[in-house]
Scaffold this motif. Structure first.
Motif, PDB file in Angstrom:
ATOM      1  N   GLY A 101     118.264  48.927 -39.548  1.00  0.00           N
ATOM      2  CA  GLY A 101     118.433  50.375 -38.885  1.00  0.00           C
ATOM      3  C   GLY A 101     117.698  50.893 -37.747  1.00  0.00           C
ATOM      4  O   GLY A 101     116.352  50.060 -37.491  1.00  0.00           O
ATOM      5  N   ASN A 102     118.073  51.538 -36.624  1.00  0.00           N
ATOM      6  CA  ASN A 102     117.415  51.876 -35.774  1.00  0.00           C
ATOM      7  C   ASN A 102     116.812  53.265 -35.616  1.00  0.00           C
ATOM      8  O   ASN A 102     117.126  54.141 -36.727  1.00  0.00           O
ATOM      9  N   LYS A 103     116.002  53.756 -34.503  1.00  0.00           N
ATOM     10  CA  LYS A 103     115.485  54.963 -34.799  1.00  0.00           C
ATOM     11  C   LYS A 103     116.234  56.279 -34.697  1.00  0.00           C
ATOM     12  O   LYS A 103     115.895  57.167 -35.690  1.00  0.00           O
ATOM     13  N   SER A 104     117.402  56.420 -34.116  1.00  0.00           N
ATOM     14  CA  SER A 104     118.328  57.337 -34.216  1.00  0.00           C
ATOM     15  C   SER A 104     118.808  57.540 -35.651  1.00  0.00           C
ATOM     16  O   SER A 104     118.799  58.688 -35.837  1.00  0.00           O
ATOM     17  N   GLU A 105     119.065  56.527 -36.036  1.00  0.00           N
ATOM     18  CA  GLU A 105     119.536  56.693 -37.678  1.00  0.00           C
ATOM     19  C   GLU A 105     118.602  56.983 -38.502  1.00  0.00           C
ATOM     20  O   GLU A 105     118.831  58.080 -39.350  1.00  0.00           O
ATOM     21  N   MET A 106     117.126  56.400 -38.480  1.00  0.00           N
ATOM     22  CA  MET A 106     116.276  57.013 -39.225  1.00  0.00           C
ATOM     23  C   MET A 106     115.974  58.379 -39.037  1.00  0.00           C
ATOM     24  O   MET A 106     115.698  59.126 -39.915  1.00  0.00           O
ATOM     25  N   ALA A 107     115.982  58.758 -37.787  1.00  0.00           N
ATOM     26  CA  ALA A 107     115.595  60.209 -37.736  1.00  0.00           C
ATOM     27  C   ALA A 107     116.483  61.226 -38.092  1.00  0.00           C
ATOM     28  O   ALA A 107     116.035  62.171 -38.773  1.00  0.00           O
ATOM     29  N   ALA A 151     113.336  49.970 -36.269  1.00  0.00           N
ATOM     30  CA  ALA A 151     113.491  51.527 -36.480  1.00  0.00           C
ATOM     31  C   ALA A 151     112.735  52.190 -35.765  1.00  0.00           C
ATOM     32  O   ALA A 151     112.379  53.452 -35.845  1.00  0.00           O
ATOM     33  N   ASP A 152     111.741  51.704 -34.633  1.00  0.00           N
ATOM     34  CA  ASP A 152     111.481  52.620 -33.470  1.00  0.00           C
ATOM     35  C   ASP A 152     112.067  52.462 -32.239  1.00  0.00           C
ATOM     36  O   ASP A 152     111.528  52.853 -30.913  1.00  0.00           O
ATOM     37  N   LEU A 153     113.374  51.801 -32.289  1.00  0.00           N
ATOM     38  CA  LEU A 153     114.044  51.813 -30.966  1.00  0.00           C
ATOM     39  C   LEU A 153     115.408  52.702 -31.301  1.00  0.00           C
ATOM     40  O   LEU A 153     116.332  52.480 -32.135  1.00  0.00           O
ATOM     41  N   PRO A 154     115.478  53.689 -30.269  1.00  0.00           N
ATOM     42  CA  PRO A 154     116.718  54.397 -30.263  1.00  0.00           C
ATOM     43  C   PRO A 154     117.959  53.450 -30.003  1.00  0.00           C
ATOM     44  O   PRO A 154     117.837  52.605 -29.519  1.00  0.00           O
TER      45      PRO A 154
END
Length: 598
Positions: free
Chosen positions: A415-421, A439-442
């Protein structure tokens, strides 16, 4: 005289191994004719040791290891070693039980001990939890003929409080100014400064400013490697009195270099200056490869398993894993459902071929039918929705965990950062894993990084000489999976161009549920990274209703992030130990003050 700086990669808690690294560096420095060797912050125990510091036995063992190391080092060499020292006043004065310290080892003994003065408590740092602040200034003298060279000793944060550079102080004292006032000739700094985008450039500017302002040479030695979610890029540097860079070690790899000090000029001579990555994407790629490699090996794994969906996120994680561990140590699992498009399967297969990784297909259609049958008595009379969609993700998560458990592979989540956010991810499904690689990459950065990666392969480059991209691309010559006659690539072109989709129902795309990613990522950057208000975000050109919706999604997804795997940190505001938001939280926007009930 000669200073040696050793950029080392310690493993937290492995005292013997870390001490051996220092000993090996000392022997190399001695052979190169150095009089002083500088290592990194808390190198003996590794940084950050966190609550290991609360265990008395750990502190005692560290002290014993330090004494043994002192006895084994070349006796004439002065060696600065970072460790945690007991605070004898803690029992009586209510102080913290430890100091973050540096020991001067020479002649088989601990000659002096210096303590860190400025203790950071922000983002990922929590040093007031463990350490008392040292009192300075701290220095020692190296005999040189008829006189002695005075060396000022600082530890990491001690350098980060120059009011002229920052426009103000975070602490009342500036240890560099204090040392210069005491008349030191050189300042050394033992550091463990984590990587984030463009931080190496920031450090260099700060060090150059301090060297110029105080007319004093500075040698800065930074930890390299990764421990848990933190990646340390190294990039150790030396600056002369004029603020000129005179030496630099490579980023993302251990190393040692020697810098000459001229006692007549009272300055450092120019030495080796390793190049830095010139592209943000290259730096991020290098950091993530290092993060995956060290996390995997330091946790005792040899191989990784990844769910390959045919999408951009799993493609990037697979490429990073193959570069970090070698293609033969990565297994991709395809798990198509009745909703999976044909191109998802063919794209995933093309990716596996391009990377040279093994793959296995486990169709989940029959398992979905079994779930439907079991749940039918309870779900009867309801319409299919998110619950049924998430079952697919959780089936895949269970299968991946089964492979991980059976063969001892580390499961990497994708998962990427956008999804995690915004919570566009499924607990116990696609969030399963031991490490959240991107997970820290948009999402927009994920695309940019994949495009950069394909450019490097197309140009035949190896990216800083450490990533073996050429080896990864060995299967990608010529057309890839029927996508034409484009240049060699690692990420198939269709993965980069098709609309992103979780494919949990027919015709689904991410933008059915989310704003376009360029819009979403800019809102998230302003909200998460810059802490902008709703009014500021709207003033930047975003629709107020979309901003309010995104803020609500971010708040409601906190319970998911709390259960996520460790996130490799590459920005200043990652969803990891530096993110401390409450789960039960009703603040989602600007304060709307209502009258209290009477």
């Amino acid at each position: 005289m000669k200073f040696a700086i050793a950029q080392l990669n310690p493993t937290i808690g492995d005292l013997a191994h870390n001490a051996q690294q220092v000993l090996d560096a000392a022997r190399q420095a001695d052979q190169l004719g150095a009089q002083v060797l500088v290592t990194t912050e808390l190198v003996l125990c590794g940084y950050p040791p966190r609550d290991l510091l609360l265990r008395p036995g750990f502190i005692q063992a560290m002290a014993q290891t330090l004494d043994r190391l002192a006895a084994d080092l070349p006796h004439h060499l002065a060696v600065l070693v970072g460790f945690a020292a007991a605070n004898p006043k803690a029992r009586y004065d209510g102080e913290k039980p430890l100091f973050n310290s540096t020991a001067l080892l020479q002649g088989g003994q601990v000659q002096q001990v210096f303590h860190k003065q400025l203790l950071p408590t922000y983002d990922v740092f929590d040093e007031h939890r463990y350490f008392a602040a040292g009192q300075g200034p701290s220095s020692f003298t190296v005999p040189l003929g008829d006189w002695g060279l005075r060396v000022g000793v600082t530890i990491c944060e001690d350098l980060w409080n120059d009011e002229e550079f920052w426009g103000g102080r975070s602490y009342t004292r500036n240890p560099i100014a204090d040392l210069v006032a005491e008349g030191v000739d050189v300042v050394v700094n033992l550091s463990a400064s984590p990587y984030s985008v463009n931080k190496a450039q920031l450090r260099a500017s700060m060090l150059a400013h301090s060297a110029t302002r105080f007319r004093c040479p500075i040698l800065y030695v930074n930890q390299v490697g990764a421990n848990d979610d933190l990646i340390f890029d190294g990039t150790s540097m030396a600056f002369n009195r004029q603020g000129d860079l005179v030496a630099r070690l490579p980023a993302y790899q251990a190393g040692l270099t020697v810098v000459d000090y001229d006692p007549i000029a009272r300055d450092l001579h120019s030495g080796e200056i390793a190049p830095l990555p010139t592209d943000e994407n290259e730096a991020i790629w290098s950091a993530l490869v290092l993060g995956v490699r060290d996390y995997t090996h330091k946790c005792g794994f040899k191989r990784a398993v990844i769910g390959l969906s045919g999408g951009i996120d799993s493609a990037l994680v697979a490429a990073i894993a193959a570069a970090a561990l070698g293609p033969t140590n990565v297994l991709g699992i395809l798990m198509p459902s009745p909703y999976s498009s044909d191109h998802s399967v063919t794209d995933a297969l093309a990716l596996a071929k391009a990377l040279g990784i093994a793959h296995q297909t486990l169709a989940i259609g029959p398992l979905m039918a079994d779930y439907d049958q079991v749940l039918d008595p309870l779900f009867a009379g309801t319409s299919p929705g998110v619950a049924e969609e998430n079952i697919q993700s959780r089936i895949r998560g269970n299968l991946l965990m089964a492979v991980s458990n059976k063969f001892g592979h580390l499961l990497l989540s994708t998962g990427n950062k956008s999804e995690m956010a915004v919570g566009y991810c499924t607990l116990y499904g696609d969030m399963n894993g031991g490490l959240a690689v991107i997970a820290d990459l948009p999402k927009t950065r994920v695309y940019a990084l994949c495009q950069w990666l394909n450019q490097q392969v197309g140009l035949g480059r190896n990216s800083a000489g450490t990533l073996a991209l050429g080896a990864l691309a060995k299967g990608s010559e010529g057309p890839v999976a029927g996508h034409g006659t484009s240049p060699p690539t690692l990420i198939p072109a269709n993965i980069l161009t098709k609309p992103p989709s979780a494919e949990l129902k027919l015709g689904q795309v991410d933008q059915d549920s989310l704003p376009p990613y360029d819009v979403l990522d800019d809102i998230l950057d302003r909200l998460v990274q810059r802490h902008e208000s709703v009014a500021d975000i709207v003033a930047a050109g975003h629709d107020a209703a979309i901003v309010d919706r995104v803020i609500g999604l971010v708040s409601r997804a906190e319970f998911k992030r709390r259960q996520a795997p460790p996130v490799l940190k590459v920005t200043d505001r990652a969803f990891g130990m530096g993110w401390r938001m409450p789960i039960a939280n009703r603040w989602t926007s600007e304060a709307k003050l209502l009258p209290l009930a009477k």
